[in-house]
Design an enzyme around this catalytic site. Structure first.
Site, mmCIF file in Angstrom:
data_model
loop_
_atom_site.group_PDB
_atom_site.id
_atom_site.type_symbol
_atom_site.label_atom_id
_atom_site.label_comp_id
_atom_site.label_asym_id
_atom_site.label_seq_id
_atom_site.Cartn_x
_atom_site.Cartn_y
_atom_site.Cartn_z
ATOM 1 C CE LYS A 1 1.103 1.567 -4.730
ATOM 2 N NZ LYS A 1 1.749 1.881 -3.499
ATOM 3 C CB THR B 1 3.097 -9.230 -2.173
ATOM 4 O OG1 THR B 1 2.976 -8.847 -3.546
ATOM 5 C CG2 THR B 1 2.584 -10.634 -1.989
ATOM 6 N N GLY C 1 -0.324 3.173 8.728
ATOM 7 C CA GLY C 1 -0.444 2.220 7.618
ATOM 8 C C GLY C 1 -0.443 2.888 6.259
ATOM 9 C CG PHE D 1 -3.340 -12.370 5.762
ATOM 10 C CD1 PHE D 1 -4.463 -11.926 5.070
ATOM 11 C CD2 PHE D 1 -3.510 -12.812 7.061
ATOM 12 C CE1 PHE D 1 -5.718 -11.931 5.651
ATOM 13 C CE2 PHE D 1 -4.762 -12.834 7.666
ATOM 14 C CZ PHE D 1 -5.868 -12.386 6.957
ATOM 15 C CE LYS E 1 0.229 5.191 -5.145
ATOM 16 N NZ LYS E 1 0.330 5.894 -3.876
ATOM 17 C CD GLU F 1 -10.106 2.467 -8.923
ATOM 18 O OE1 GLU F 1 -10.847 2.332 -9.892
ATOM 19 O OE2 GLU F 1 -9.333 3.430 -8.791
ATOM 20 C CD GLU G 1 3.993 1.154 -0.655
ATOM 21 O OE1 GLU G 1 4.110 -0.056 -0.880
ATOM 22 O OE2 GLU G 1 2.899 1.740 -0.721
ATOM 23 C CG ASP H 1 3.758 4.883 -3.617
ATOM 24 O OD1 ASP H 1 3.516 3.662 -3.631
ATOM 25 O OD2 ASP H 1 2.860 5.753 -3.550
HETATM 26 N N1 HSE Z 1 2.480 4.195 0.416
HETATM 27 C C1 HSE Z 1 1.392 4.611 -0.401
HETATM 28 C C2 HSE Z 1 1.063 6.060 -0.111
HETATM 29 C C3 HSE Z 1 0.217 3.728 -0.149
HETATM 30 O O1 HSE Z 1 1.543 6.591 0.889
HETATM 31 O O2 HSE Z 1 0.337 6.686 -0.888
HETATM 32 C C4 HSE Z 1 -0.895 3.860 -1.138
HETATM 33 O O3 HSE Z 1 -0.488 3.498 -2.423
#
Ligand code: HSE
Length: 331
Positions: A120, A91, A201, A8, A219, A144, A204, A215
């Site tokens: 992920k 999380t 925001g 959260f 993906k 998604e 990560e 990251d």
């Molecule tokens: N930290 C990731 C980014 C968040 O900057 O793309 C979205 O997956």
């Protein structure tokens, strides 16, 4: 639909806020009533009400110590309760272990609950295992939110382009690094741009995963498993981030009519993430800020490019909602 939320933080809260804002529309237009019955946090406790938590009140709290046993083990047991239809994991991701989302996802799918992930890690380390588990228990595993936030990169490939063979996916898949590169072009320092990306925001909790390319690499793993059925690990990918790019490099690219972008690409032969200097005539060169883009190369449709938000709490929250609507429609 009754859901349990694991985590959260900013994304979980944005998702809860969206559920509250959209409750009436969901009921009227989709005949869907989504209730959060449990929220589990790592250090701030666990909330549970089988009839549905009052989200407005929950959003005003900072402490969620309602259940005496707020351990992950207790939450793993809680998510098997009959009334719970789906578990949503938001999380922070550990790309090496997939935890804590991996155990929660395993447990949810084993118990026949749908699993919807924004994290992920679980998919990066155990995509095939989780997919098989979902098939065994006839539950849905949807994710998604893991690639390009709520911009429907997965749904485009898996649903809209079903019937086309996709031979390559290539794009800008990390919002934080694209934001930093864009801000550096306007003269901002790397450190200030990263700090802004954290405040907005996008990054990560540990932003080294963003700036070092991991990251985007995660993906790529998710896309390669979902689209090409490949079982790759991070060590199979050729990954370089943006930490070595200097203001001088950026200025040199600009002077040559080019732009640095962190490009992720995948084919059935493998994948890579690396900074590239693109001419301004390349559509990807003009994707700026936290916006992301992906081009799917297909047999029947040629290239299809999708551009949209790649990060952000509300954008990721929307992706979770879109997966729950999808599950509801699948019946
Ligand atoms: N930290 C990731 C980014 C968040 O900057 O793309 C979205 O997956």
């Amino acid at each position: 639909m009754k859901i349990a939320l694991n985590g959260f933080g900013t994304v979980g809260k944005a998702f809860a806020q969206i559920l509250q804002e959209k409750a009436q529309t969901l009921r009227q237009d989709y005949h869907l009533d989504i209730q959060i019955v449990a929220i589990h946090t790592r250090t701030r406790g666990t909330l549970y009400n089988p009839n549905g938590l009052d989200i407005k009140t929950v959003l005003t709290r900072n402490d969620y110590h309602d259940l005496p046993d707020a351990t992950q083990e207790a939450f793993l047991s809680l998510i098997t309760h009959d009334e719970i239809d789906a578990v949503v994991d938001v999380t922070p991701t550990d790309l090496q272990t997939g935890q804590p989302g991996l155990d929660v996802c395993r447990q949810a799918l084993s118990a026949g609950k749908h699993a919807v992930l924004a994290s992920k890690g679980a998919l990066a380390v155990a995509f095939q295992e989780l997919q098989s588990k979902a098939e065994q228990t006839r539950s849905h595993l949807l994710y998604e939110a893991t690639v390009m936030a709520g911009t429907p990169a997965i749904r485009l490939a898996k649903q809209a382009l079903a019937g086309c063979a996709i031979t390559e996916a290539r794009g800008i898949l990390n919002g934080t690094t694209n934001y930093i590169l864009t801000q550096m072009e306007s003269g901002m320092t790397y450190a200030d741009a990263l700090k802004q990306a954290q405040q907005l925001g996008y990054a990560e909790p540990d932003p080294s995963g963003d700036v070092e390319g991991w990251d985007a690499a995660a993906k790529i793993l998710i896309l390669s498993a979902a689209i090409f059925g490949l079982e790759l690990t991070l060590s199979d990918l050729d990954v370089t981030g943006i930490t070595q790019i200097t203001p001088e490099d950026i200025a040199a690219a600009q002077a040559a009519g080019e732009r640095y972008k962190l490009i992720a690409s995948i084919t059935c032969d493998g994948g890579s993430v690396r900074p590239m200097r693109l001419p301004l005539t390349d559509p990807l060169a003009n994707v700026n800020g936290a916006t992301n883009a992906i081009t799917y190369r297909t047999d029947l449709m040629g290239d299809i490019t999708l551009i949209g938000a790649g990060a952000g709490p509300r954008q990721t929250g929307f992706a979770l909602l879109s997966d729950l609507i999808d599950i509801h429609r699948r019946g």
